[in-house]
Design an enzyme around this catalytic site. Structure first.
Site, PDB file in Angstrom:
ATOM      1  N   CYS A 132      41.825  61.386  25.297  1.00 23.52           N
ATOM      2  CA  CYS A 132      42.177  62.523  24.430  1.00 23.52           C
ATOM      3  C   CYS A 132      43.660  62.869  24.494  1.00 23.52           C
ATOM      4  O   CYS A 132      44.139  63.662  23.682  1.00 23.52           O
ATOM      5  CB  CYS A 132      41.330  63.733  24.806  1.00 23.52           C
ATOM      6  SG  CYS A 132      39.565  63.403  24.654  1.00 23.52           S
ATOM      7  N   HIS A 275      44.670  69.885  22.029  1.00 24.92           N
ATOM      8  CA  HIS A 275      43.503  69.016  21.887  1.00 24.92           C
ATOM      9  C   HIS A 275      42.267  69.890  21.700  1.00 24.92           C
ATOM     10  O   HIS A 275      42.071  70.880  22.419  1.00 24.92           O
ATOM     11  CB  HIS A 275      43.375  68.149  23.143  1.00 24.92           C
ATOM     12  CG  HIS A 275      42.068  67.423  23.228  1.00 24.92           C
ATOM     13  ND1 HIS A 275      41.584  66.655  22.187  1.00 24.92           N
ATOM     14  CD2 HIS A 275      41.131  67.359  24.209  1.00 24.92           C
ATOM     15  CE1 HIS A 275      40.415  66.156  22.537  1.00 24.92           C
ATOM     16  NE2 HIS A 275      40.108  66.567  23.746  1.00 24.92           N
ATOM     17  N   ASN A 305      34.995  67.458  19.009  1.00 24.50           N
ATOM     18  CA  ASN A 305      36.052  66.764  19.746  1.00 24.50           C
ATOM     19  C   ASN A 305      36.146  65.318  19.252  1.00 24.50           C
ATOM     20  O   ASN A 305      35.282  64.499  19.559  1.00 24.50           O
ATOM     21  CB  ASN A 305      35.712  66.814  21.243  1.00 24.50           C
ATOM     22  CG  ASN A 305      36.736  66.118  22.113  1.00 24.50           C
ATOM     23  OD1 ASN A 305      37.591  65.384  21.629  1.00 24.50           O
ATOM     24  ND2 ASN A 305      36.640  66.331  23.414  1.00 24.50           N
TER      25      ASN A 305
HETATM   26  O1  UT7 Z   1      38.041  65.806  25.543  1.00 25.07           O
HETATM   27  C1  UT7 Z   1      37.905  65.686  26.917  1.00 25.07           C
HETATM   28  C2  UT7 Z   1      37.965  66.986  27.530  1.00 25.07           C
HETATM   29  N1  UT7 Z   1      36.620  67.532  27.671  1.00 25.07           N
HETATM   30  C3  UT7 Z   1      36.489  68.805  27.876  1.00 25.07           C
HETATM   31  O2  UT7 Z   1      37.447  69.537  27.869  1.00 25.07           O
HETATM   32  C4  UT7 Z   1      35.107  69.352  28.173  1.00 25.07           C
HETATM   33  C5  UT7 Z   1      35.232  70.427  29.214  1.00 25.07           C
HETATM   34  N2  UT7 Z   1      33.950  71.027  29.555  1.00 25.07           N
HETATM   35  C6  UT7 Z   1      33.320  71.881  28.716  1.00 25.07           C
HETATM   36  O3  UT7 Z   1      33.778  72.116  27.609  1.00 25.07           O
HETATM   37  C7  UT7 Z   1      32.073  72.564  29.202  1.00 25.07           C
HETATM   38  O4  UT7 Z   1      31.911  72.323  30.583  1.00 25.07           O
HETATM   39  C8  UT7 Z   1      30.782  72.097  28.469  1.00 25.07           C
HETATM   40  C9  UT7 Z   1      30.799  72.607  27.042  1.00 25.07           C
HETATM   41  C10 UT7 Z   1      30.682  70.578  28.472  1.00 25.07           C
HETATM   42  C11 UT7 Z   1      29.548  72.684  29.160  1.00 25.07           C
HETATM   43  O5  UT7 Z   1      29.651  74.097  29.189  1.00 25.07           O
HETATM   44  P1  UT7 Z   1      29.358  74.877  30.542  1.00 25.07           P
HETATM   45  O6  UT7 Z   1      29.496  76.306  30.248  1.00 25.07           O
HETATM   46  O7  UT7 Z   1      30.262  74.288  31.596  1.00 25.07           O
HETATM   47  O8  UT7 Z   1      27.850  74.539  30.799  1.00 25.07           O
HETATM   48  P2  UT7 Z   1      27.197  73.860  32.080  1.00 25.07           P
HETATM   49  O9  UT7 Z   1      27.504  72.412  32.136  1.00 25.07           O
HETATM   50  O10 UT7 Z   1      27.511  74.706  33.274  1.00 25.07           O
HETATM   51  O11 UT7 Z   1      25.659  74.026  31.774  1.00 25.07           O
HETATM   52  C12 UT7 Z   1      25.018  75.325  31.747  1.00 25.07           C
HETATM   53  C13 UT7 Z   1      23.564  75.142  31.378  1.00 25.07           C
HETATM   54  C14 UT7 Z   1      22.867  74.067  32.190  1.00 25.07           C
HETATM   55  O12 UT7 Z   1      21.524  74.501  32.398  1.00 25.07           O
HETATM   56  P3  UT7 Z   1      21.081  75.065  33.842  1.00 25.07           P
HETATM   57  O13 UT7 Z   1      21.333  73.940  34.795  1.00 25.07           O
HETATM   58  O14 UT7 Z   1      21.962  76.253  34.093  1.00 25.07           O
HETATM   59  O15 UT7 Z   1      19.661  75.401  33.623  1.00 25.07           O
HETATM   60  C15 UT7 Z   1      22.822  72.873  31.288  1.00 25.07           C
HETATM   61  O16 UT7 Z   1      21.750  72.010  31.537  1.00 25.07           O
HETATM   62  O17 UT7 Z   1      23.482  74.714  30.013  1.00 25.07           O
HETATM   63  C16 UT7 Z   1      22.669  73.539  29.942  1.00 25.07           C
HETATM   64  N3  UT7 Z   1      23.165  72.736  28.842  1.00 25.07           N
HETATM   65  C17 UT7 Z   1      22.730  72.875  27.568  1.00 25.07           C
HETATM   66  N4  UT7 Z   1      21.830  73.710  27.034  1.00 25.07           N
HETATM   67  C18 UT7 Z   1      21.621  73.616  25.710  1.00 25.07           C
HETATM   68  C19 UT7 Z   1      24.103  71.755  28.881  1.00 25.07           C
HETATM   69  N5  UT7 Z   1      24.288  71.256  27.647  1.00 25.07           N
HETATM   70  C20 UT7 Z   1      23.454  71.936  26.819  1.00 25.07           C
HETATM   71  C21 UT7 Z   1      23.193  71.891  25.450  1.00 25.07           C
HETATM   72  N6  UT7 Z   1      22.271  72.748  24.945  1.00 25.07           N
HETATM   73  N7  UT7 Z   1      23.836  71.041  24.628  1.00 25.07           N
END
Ligand code: UT7
Length: 353
Positions: A132, A275, A305
């Site tokens: 990215c 980005h 993205n």
């Molecule tokens: O381009 C490269 C750069 N990439 C980035 O900058 C990505 C950076 N990271 C992020 O943007 C965020 O970490 C994400 C959007 C990927 C995830 O958001 P988050 O607030 O960090 O969520 P999380 O991974 O802590 O997950 C929270 C909960 C989890 O459930 P439990 O374990 O708390 O029960 C996940 O399983 O959300 C769940 N979850 C979802 N639920 C519904 C994860 N993905 C999804 C989904 N739909 N798509």
């Protein structure tokens, strides 16, 4: 110095550019997106997710998915041709084509196919991979060729088709990425008119495991005791929380460093051009620099993205709708797998006709 390797060159916004003699003017842009849009609701029919979860955690509402007749070469060539037309160049005017991508049509290089599609017979064309951060790294690389006098006109393309590398059953990643291509035309100009006023580039391979599209392990037995690795890549793996923490820590830092070394105040910026990975990251960076939300360019809601394409795609949209105008100052930052991140202070010139 923290882990990682750093490279930077800066020049005061008041005058001299990256080399004493030549600067780099941003004179054209273009983009090309797949026609098929996949909404959050569409995705919720495939994996356990919801429009509400995706929008509130990322700002993404939809993403484009390339169809069978929309290869990376096709999309990137269309974007490049539009940038070429916008700049008012002929294909024969182009000296260099740099394609930033992590999802080439051909691992030996996709840029030469774009060169052929454009009929840019005088251009040398090659790929550059920095995930990215790729577009920004490619733009800075083009800047070095221009500053040295080796190249007068270059097309810098950011294009990715990550839809072929995501695991469509992994809701943690498949909701984030989309396909797309965009390009910027840059040309040599007097140093005092340069549109690349300074930059910073960083890599930290010790954290590469946070975000990978890695070679698979399989081997092909050849003869007794001899085997060869089979080609192939595993779907994208990401530790979202680690990448998020990395982004909200490093992006403000590298931008602050860039602004300091270019003697620029955040208040002088017309736009933040980051980005497009997550609206929460954009908001956190904007808050750090007290930038009003309307000064922070965002099109995550429509495209998600698109990796190397996000920055030129966003620039193209904002130039076309009149938000970014000739003379505007933009602070840009790319970040992602590698880990890699970078920042550049840019001034949009627009076509020079
Ligand atoms: O381009 C490269 C750069 N990439 C980035 O900058 C990505 C950076 N990271 C992020 O943007 C965020 O970490 C994400 C959007 C990927 C995830 O958001 P988050 O607030 O960090 O969520 P999380 O991974 O802590 O997950 C929270 C909960 C989890 O459930 P439990 O374990 O708390 O029960 C996940 O399983 O959300 C769940 N979850 C979802 N639920 C519904 C994860 N993905 C999804 C989904 N739909 N798509």
């Amino acid at each position: 110095m923290p882990p990682g390797v750093s490279l930077s060159i800066t020049a005061p916004t008041s005058g001299s550019a990256i080399s004493p003699g030549l600067g780099l003017a941003l004179v054209g842009c273009g983009s090309a997106m797949p026609s098929t849009s996949l909404s959050n609701s569409d995705l919720s029919r495939r994996v356990e997710t919801s429009d509400d979860w995706i929008r509130s955690r990322t700002g993404i509402g939809a993403r484009r998915v390339a169809g069978a007749d929309e290869s990376l070469t096709v999309l990137a060539s269309r974007a490049a041709r539009t940038a070429l037309d916008h700049a008012g160049w002929n294909p024969a005017d182009v000296d260099l084509i740099l394609l930033a991508t992590s999802s080439p049509d051909d691992l030996f290089g996709t840029a030469p196919r774009i060169q052929a599609a454009l009929g840019a017979t005088g251009a040398v064309a090659f790929d550059l991979t920095a995930a990215c951060s790729g577009f920004l790294f490619a733009l800075i690389t083009a800047g070095q060729y221009v500053a040295s006098g080796a190249v007068r006109r270059a097309l810098v393309i950011g294009a990715d088709q990550l839809s072929r590398w995501v695991d469509w059953d992994d809701r943690r990643t498949c909701v984030l990425f989309g396909d797309g291509a965009a390009a910027v035309a840059v040309q040599a100009c007097p140093a005092e008119e340069s549109g690349l006023l300074g930059f910073r580039m960083r890599s930290d391979g010790s954290r590469h495991a946070c975000l990978t599209l890695a070679q698979t392990e399989g081997r092909e037995p050849l003869l007794d005791g001899i085997s060869a690795q089979k080609g192939g890549f595993a779907p994208i793996q990401m530790n979202g929380q680690e990448v998020y923490k990395f982004a909200v820590r490093e992006v403000p830092q590298i931008l602050a460093d860039l602004l300091e070394h270019t003697n620029t105040q955040a208040g002088q910026l017309d736009w933040l051009l980051l980005h497009q990975a997550n609206q929460r990251i954009l908001d956190a960076v904007a808050e750090r620099f007290a930038m009003a939300p309307e000064r922070v360019l965002s099109n995550l809601a429509h495209y998600g993205n698109t990796s190397a394409a996000t920055i030129p795609l966003m620039l193209d949209e904002a130039v076309r709708d009149g938000r970014v105008r000739p003379g505007h100052l933009l602070a840009s930052s790319g970040f992602g797998a590698g880990l890699s991140w970078g920042a550049a202070l840019l001034r949009w010139s627009g076509p020079r006709r």
